[in-house]
Write a protein that holds these residues in place. Structure first.
Motif, PDB file in Angstrom:
ATOM      1  N   ASN A   1       0.861  -1.238   0.050  1.00  0.00           N
ATOM      2  CA  ASN A   1       0.127  -0.215   0.011  1.00  0.00           C
ATOM      3  C   ASN A   1       0.818   1.466   0.055  1.00  0.00           C
ATOM      4  O   ASN A   1       0.462   2.420   0.132  1.00  0.00           O
ATOM      5  N   VAL A   2       2.029   1.172  -0.176  1.00  0.00           N
ATOM      6  CA  VAL A   2       2.872   2.549  -0.350  1.00  0.00           C
ATOM      7  C   VAL A   2       3.489   2.451  -1.949  1.00  0.00           C
ATOM      8  O   VAL A   2       3.967   1.691  -2.463  1.00  0.00           O
ATOM      9  N   TYR A   3       3.122   3.498  -2.405  1.00  0.00           N
ATOM     10  CA  TYR A   3       3.386   3.732  -3.944  1.00  0.00           C
ATOM     11  C   TYR A   3       4.291   5.028  -4.153  1.00  0.00           C
ATOM     12  O   TYR A   3       4.388   5.920  -3.455  1.00  0.00           O
ATOM     13  N   LEU A   4       4.964   5.008  -5.375  1.00  0.00           N
ATOM     14  CA  LEU A   4       5.868   5.972  -5.644  1.00  0.00           C
ATOM     15  C   LEU A   4       5.266   6.717  -7.065  1.00  0.00           C
ATOM     16  O   LEU A   4       4.623   5.831  -7.974  1.00  0.00           O
ATOM     17  N   ALA A   5       5.400   7.964  -7.105  1.00  0.00           N
ATOM     18  CA  ALA A   5       4.877   8.729  -8.365  1.00  0.00           C
ATOM     19  C   ALA A   5       6.031   9.774  -8.763  1.00  0.00           C
ATOM     20  O   ALA A   5       6.506  10.260  -7.898  1.00  0.00           O
ATOM     21  N   GLY A   6       6.208   9.718 -10.146  1.00  0.00           N
ATOM     22  CA  GLY A   6       7.074  10.911 -10.306  1.00  0.00           C
ATOM     23  C   GLY A   6       8.414  10.697 -10.624  1.00  0.00           C
ATOM     24  O   GLY A   6       8.665   9.412 -10.591  1.00  0.00           O
ATOM     25  N   VAL A   7       9.179  11.610 -10.580  1.00  0.00           N
ATOM     26  CA  VAL A   7      10.863  11.415 -10.738  1.00  0.00           C
ATOM     27  C   VAL A   7      11.288  10.702  -9.884  1.00  0.00           C
ATOM     28  O   VAL A   7      12.535   9.989  -9.885  1.00  0.00           O
TER      29      VAL A   7
ATOM     30  N   GLN B   1      -6.067   3.283  -9.624  1.00  0.00           N
ATOM     31  CA  GLN B   1      -7.056   2.046 -10.143  1.00  0.00           C
ATOM     32  C   GLN B   1      -6.354   1.012  -9.115  1.00  0.00           C
ATOM     33  O   GLN B   1      -7.200  -0.091  -8.931  1.00  0.00           O
ATOM     34  N   HIS B   2      -5.246   0.738  -8.795  1.00  0.00           N
ATOM     35  CA  HIS B   2      -4.840  -0.479  -7.969  1.00  0.00           C
ATOM     36  C   HIS B   2      -5.279  -0.364  -6.595  1.00  0.00           C
ATOM     37  O   HIS B   2      -5.646  -1.459  -6.126  1.00  0.00           O
ATOM     38  N   ILE B   3      -5.581   0.535  -5.830  1.00  0.00           N
ATOM     39  CA  ILE B   3      -6.223   1.028  -4.762  1.00  0.00           C
ATOM     40  C   ILE B   3      -7.727   0.537  -4.694  1.00  0.00           C
ATOM     41  O   ILE B   3      -8.000  -0.088  -3.761  1.00  0.00           O
ATOM     42  N   LEU B   4      -8.119   1.015  -5.758  1.00  0.00           N
ATOM     43  CA  LEU B   4      -9.633   0.745  -6.147  1.00  0.00           C
ATOM     44  C   LEU B   4      -9.791  -0.726  -6.126  1.00  0.00           C
ATOM     45  O   LEU B   4     -10.838  -1.468  -5.617  1.00  0.00           O
ATOM     46  N   LEU B   5      -9.103  -1.407  -6.886  1.00  0.00           N
ATOM     47  CA  LEU B   5      -8.959  -2.923  -7.209  1.00  0.00           C
ATOM     48  C   LEU B   5      -9.066  -3.534  -5.720  1.00  0.00           C
ATOM     49  O   LEU B   5      -9.642  -4.329  -5.409  1.00  0.00           O
TER      50      LEU B   5
END
Length: 329
Positions: free
Chosen positions: A291-297, A321-325
């Motif tokens: 449940n910990v995600y990375l986004a961007g640079v 989308q993954h959290i909702l899934l």
């Protein structure tokens, strides 16, 4: 009483953090964005007269149109755009609230986290880290680098009018600083580690700086580096030996690095090489921490030239989308 428990906490209020907020809002998730500085803090710290290399439509987030006077927008236009997006989309953003740590809070059915800031503590089921890379400059590690006359952030050329300015570096930020301060009346010298101006320099600026160097308006030492900075002088190691020049200010555009130490302390695994790329799924952006995600640079580790706003915007949609899934199970 301020709410302290969320489905999603987004760390970083830059363009990609805002994009994640827009997707979360659209999906009906309970979220908040935590930003340690002002809104899109990194863009705010860009040079005042900066023009983006990307066109305005490539900087858009959340399908909100970005209209600029020219194809390539300016810093001020970008600040206005992202501010308007935050206002009109009513994004939940807490500014000037630096996150200091993330701690795991194991639950029976769902991994959750304690998020600590300089102001308070929150709990969240999901975390997105979108912290960019503009906060930690690469130091030259030379005597005198800590003097007040030395800066790793260039803002406004007027300040340097009629001063002896030394610019370190050969890429976009260095070239912009050299050209702009020279045009405001500065005596400009560049110190460049390599043998030429950087190949990624904006196509309209590269011939400009090369011609100014060729004609002698801007002095340049190639294959060279600073060895010491003093109040009124700088020593430069050149192929011909050490040269000492008079100097009032040093603008060290040596580049910046992401806060990978924050990821490491949070438990995100990093590759054991010079790139130190974090561990995450290319399909979902989820790290080795559930449940910990990375986004961007930040996804690129020390390879800060591979990801930009235009090719990181998709991270927001993939994450939500993954959290909702997961919520369906």
């Amino acid at each position: 009483m301020e709410k302290k428990d969320f489905e999603l906490i987004i760390i970083g209020g830059g363009p990609i953090g805002l994009a994640c907020g827009l997707e979360a809002q659209k999906a009906g998730l309970d979220y908040v964005i935590l930003e340690k500085g002002c809104l899109v803090n990194s863009l705010y710290n860009y040079p005042i007269n900066m023009t983006f290399f990307s066109t305005s439509e490539r900087l858009e987030i959340g399908n909100v149109p970005f209209v600029s006077n020219n194809a390539k927008p300016t810093r001020s236009e970008a600040l206005e755009y992202y501010r308007r997006v935050a206002i009109h989309q009513k994004l939940q953003v807490n500014l000037f609230e630096e996150v200091t740590g993330i701690k795991s809070l194991p639950g029976e059915n769902w991994q959750s986290y304690l998020v600590q800031t300089l102001k308070t503590e929150y709990t969240a089921k999901n975390i997105v880290i979108a912290t960019g890379f503009y906060d930690i400059p690469f130091n030259m590690n030379v005597p005198g680098e800590s003097l007040p006359k030395v800066t790793h952030y260039y803002k406004d050329p007027h300040f340097y009018a009629f001063q002896k300015v030394l610019v370190v570096g050969a890429n976009n930020s260095s070239v912009d600083a050299a050209l702009e301060t020279w045009r405001k009346g500065s005596d400009v010298t560049m110190v460049i580690r390599g043998s030429e101006i950087g190949r990624r320099v904006k196509y309209w600026a590269k011939p400009d700086i090369e011609n100014r160097i060729k004609e002698g308006s801007i002095k340049a030492f190639f294959n060279s580096e600073i060895t010491e900075i003093r109040e009124n002088e700088v020593d430069i190691k050149t192929p011909e030996g050490i040269i000492t020049i008079s100097n009032d200010y040093v603008i060290a555009m040596t580049g910046y690095q992401p806060d990978l130490d924050f990821l490491r302390k949070s438990g995100v695994s990093l590759a054991e090489d010079e790139i130190m790329k974090p561990t995450y799924s290319e399909e979902t952006q989820e790290t080795n921490l559930e449940n910990v995600y990375l986004a961007g640079v930040i996804c690129g580790g020390m390879d800060t030239h591979s990801l930009f706003i235009e090719n990181s915007r998709v991270h927001a949609e993939k994450i939500i989308q993954h959290i909702l899934l997961k919520k369906q199970y």
